[in-house]
Design a protein around this motif. Structure first.
Motif, PDB file in Angstrom:
ATOM      1  N   GLU A 209       0.836  -1.208   0.000  1.00 36.90           N
ATOM      2  CA  GLU A 209       0.000   0.000   0.000  1.00 36.90           C
ATOM      3  C   GLU A 209       0.865   1.251   0.000  1.00 36.90           C
ATOM      4  N   GLY A 210       1.928   1.224   0.802  1.00 35.74           N
ATOM      5  CA  GLY A 210       2.825   2.379   0.839  1.00 35.74           C
ATOM      6  C   GLY A 210       3.527   2.605  -0.480  1.00 35.74           C
ATOM      7  N   LEU A 211       3.876   1.506  -1.181  1.00 33.30           N
ATOM      8  CA  LEU A 211       4.549   1.654  -2.469  1.00 33.30           C
ATOM      9  C   LEU A 211       3.629   2.288  -3.497  1.00 33.30           C
ATOM     10  N   GLU A 212       2.335   1.936  -3.463  1.00 31.01           N
ATOM     11  CA  GLU A 212       1.374   2.550  -4.389  1.00 31.01           C
ATOM     12  C   GLU A 212       1.265   4.051  -4.135  1.00 31.01           C
ATOM     13  N   ILE A 213       1.277   4.428  -2.875  1.00 32.93           N
ATOM     14  CA  ILE A 213       1.218   5.859  -2.541  1.00 32.93           C
ATOM     15  C   ILE A 213       2.455   6.569  -3.056  1.00 32.93           C
ATOM     16  N   LEU A 214       3.625   5.944  -2.895  1.00 35.83           N
ATOM     17  CA  LEU A 214       4.862   6.559  -3.363  1.00 35.83           C
ATOM     18  C   LEU A 214       4.879   6.698  -4.883  1.00 35.83           C
ATOM     19  N   ARG A 215       4.330   5.726  -5.604  1.00 33.69           N
ATOM     20  CA  ARG A 215       4.273   5.840  -7.063  1.00 33.69           C
ATOM     21  C   ARG A 215       3.463   7.065  -7.489  1.00 33.69           C
ATOM     22  N   LYS A 216       2.353   7.276  -6.793  1.00 37.84           N
ATOM     23  CA  LYS A 216       1.527   8.453  -7.110  1.00 37.84           C
ATOM     24  C   LYS A 216       2.276   9.737  -6.783  1.00 37.84           C
ATOM     25  N   ARG A 217       3.009   9.702  -5.682  1.00 40.63           N
ATOM     26  CA  ARG A 217       3.783  10.905  -5.321  1.00 40.63           C
ATOM     27  C   ARG A 217       4.901  11.153  -6.329  1.00 40.63           C
ATOM     28  N   LEU A 218       5.472  10.056  -6.855  1.00 40.18           N
ATOM     29  CA  LEU A 218       6.522  10.241  -7.856  1.00 40.18           C
ATOM     30  C   LEU A 218       5.964  10.865  -9.124  1.00 40.18           C
ATOM     31  N   GLU A 219       4.722  10.489  -9.482  1.00 46.98           N
ATOM     32  CA  GLU A 219       4.102  11.034 -10.688  1.00 46.98           C
ATOM     33  C   GLU A 219       3.879  12.537 -10.575  1.00 46.98           C
ATOM     34  N   ILE A 220       3.569  13.003  -9.357  1.00 51.61           N
ATOM     35  CA  ILE A 220       3.329  14.444  -9.185  1.00 51.61           C
ATOM     36  C   ILE A 220       4.595  15.166  -8.755  1.00 51.61           C
ATOM     37  N   GLY A 221       5.702  14.402  -8.592  1.00 52.66           N
ATOM     38  CA  GLY A 221       6.984  15.035  -8.350  1.00 52.66           C
ATOM     39  C   GLY A 221       7.287  15.410  -6.923  1.00 52.66           C
ATOM     40  N   THR A 222       6.567  14.853  -5.948  1.00 61.98           N
ATOM     41  CA  THR A 222       6.836  15.216  -4.545  1.00 61.98           C
ATOM     42  C   THR A 222       7.927  14.356  -3.926  1.00 61.98           C
ATOM     43  N   ILE A 223       8.307  13.256  -4.595  1.00 60.52           N
ATOM     44  CA  ILE A 223       9.420  12.420  -4.108  1.00 60.52           C
ATOM     45  C   ILE A 223      10.330  12.100  -5.278  1.00 60.52           C
TER      46      ILE A 223
END
Length: 489
Positions: A209-223
């Motif tokens: 679940e955390g990895l899915e959240i990080l993927r979304k954050r990577l798409e918007i450039g926050t990580i």
């Protein structure tokens, strides 16, 4: 006949004299108390039953209050193949003792014969070529044989066989106790793996679940992509640990199936929580251990058997006397066979005197005395090993108790560190690596707590095995714990 009966009465009166030395159980080193028991046993809760060597040792596993374990023990007691082999060996030893017991009584047998003979004329003192009639002979006899046990040869053979049967009985108890302990140990190991598996399954789910959240954050450039890679590595490592635990559980389940006398393919055990309470088992006194351990009792019976065989070896230096007799009927006409006038009998002793054996009897006695000394050393070693087993289990339980307390504090601190690291990461004060490291440490700490708990339970089983099995619970304690099942001996 009167003279023979007089000799029989005298020799029978002398019979049963044993040349075996008086058996004394050798002294074995022991202490007044178990050193490692100090500060571990809980006073006033359990009491050793003394003596217990001749009493059943079953039921001790009920102190864990686990119905599943109770059922597994029942299945193992009925189907364990190692125990079945020991039962067969006990039956063999008892049958062998029965064979030696038969030597105390006369051997009585009967036979009936018919012969048709054409003697030669010369053997009958007749002229060559004379016509010698054919002879028919009918006989019916009863034969009796009996060895007089003047020097305890028969007695000591029987004593040795009885001691071997008693040793086989204690060996069976050792095998049964080992089987019960192995079932309990495998069961608790499996339950610890169940808990680890559940923990890792939850950890894998949270990391996915955390990895899915990080993927979304990577798409918007926050990580950065580095954060995503670190999270992926953490997830796959956790999955690997999860698969390792699954494999370990399968192997533990297979081992348990063999103990139950089943093929691994036909046995499965549903996951269940690991017991959180570890019962306190007092060690009692070292002297009581000598009365409880079946392997010590077996070593004592081996001493008795070898001591009796010394008597057998000594009896070889003296004469042996056997009484033999036969009586029956003999006739040349079948119809007259059972006529009283056709009776026949023979009676007499047979004496065997050792005159020269080229030192064989001396060598045999020396060998048997050396075998007895070996049995003495084995008995003392068995006692020392029993004390070692108890001291080792007590020491391990003390260490595991200390480790459990330390690891519980480490788990609490690791969870707190994880919370702090997650908060710092969410606020941008630190990188994702710190949060990943804190999660790994928290997971490792939780797994260590589970593993230590499982080891404490299995080591408690090892201590009970080292003590020789079950014990009694005092009546006063039973009244206080009326809702609990008391442990059987």
């Amino acid at each position: 006949m009167k003279k023979f009966l007089s000799i029989l009465m005298i020799t029978t009166a002398l019979g049963g004299c044993s040349l075996a030395p008086e058996l004394k159980v050798p002294d074995a080193p022991q202490a007044a108390a178990f050193r490692e028991a100090e500060g571990l046993a809980e006073k006033g809760s359990w009491k050793l039953g003394e003596p217990i060597a001749h009493l059943p040792r079953d039921g001790w596993w009920r102190i864990f209050k686990d119905p599943v374990l109770d059922d597994l023990q029942k299945q193992a007691s009925e189907n364990n193949l190692n125990v079945q082999m020991m039962v067969a060996r006990l039956q063999q030893a008892r049958a062998a003792a029965g064979i030696t017991r038969a030597d105390f009584f006369p051997d009585i047998g009967g036979n009936a014969n018919y012969t048709r003979e054409k003697p030669s004329a010369r053997m009958r003192g007749m002229a060559p070529g004379a016509n010698v009639p054919i002879e028919d002979t009918y006989t019916a006899n009863i034969v009796v044989g009996y060895e007089l046990d003047l020097f305890g040869r028969v007695l000591n053979r029987h004593r040795a066989a009885k001691a071997e049967a008693a040793r086989a009985a204690e060996t069976l108890e050792s095998a049964r106790l080992a089987m019960q302990a192995d079932v309990a140990a495998q069961y608790f190991a499996l339950r610890a793996l169940d808990r680890e598996k559940a923990l890792l399954a939850q950890s894998v789910k949270l990391r996915e679940e955390g990895l899915e959240i990080l993927r979304k954050r990577l798409e918007i450039g926050t990580i950065t992509e580095l954060d995503l890679s670190e999270a992926t590595v953490d997830l796959e490592n956790t999955r690997t640990q999860y698969q390792e635990v699954i494999q370990q559980r399968k192997e533990a389940e297979h081992a348990l199936a063999i103990l139950l006398g089943k093929a691994p393919a036909e046995f499965s055990l549903k996951p269940a929580p690991l017991a959180r309470n570890v019962p306190v088992v007092p060690a009692g006194l070292p002297s009581a251990l000598l009365e409880r351990r079946p392997d010590i009792a077996a070593a004592q019976h081996t001493l008795a058997a070898e001591n009796a065989r010394i008597g057998v070896a000594r009896a070889a230096f003296f004469p042996s006397i056997s009484l033999t007799g036969s009586g029956g009927l003999e006739s040349d006409v079948l119809g007259d066979l059972f006529s009283w006038s056709n009776r026949t009998w023979s009676l007499g002793p047979r004496i065997s005197i050792p005159i020269f054996a080229a030192g064989a009897n001396n060598a045999n006695l020396a060998r048997q005395e050396a075998v007895f000394e070996e049995a003495v050393a084995n008995y003392r070693l068995t006692v020392l090993q029993a004390f070692r087993d108890v001291e080792t289990s007590l020491s391990r339980l003390k260490t595991l108790a200390d480790q459990a307390r330390a690891q519980a504090a480490a788990e609490k601190a690791a969870k707190r560190a994880q919370q702090i690291a997650d908060t710092r990461y969410e606020s941008g004060d630190t990188g994702y690596l710190e949060a990943i490291t804190a999660r790994r440490n928290a997971l490792a700490a939780e797994r260590s707590v589970i593993q230590i708990q499982g080891r404490r339970l299995t080591e408690t089983v090892a201590l009970i095995r080292a003590l020789g099995g079950g014990w009694d619970m005092p009546a006063s304690v039973q009244e206080k714990k009326s809702d609990d099942k008391p442990a059987a001996r």
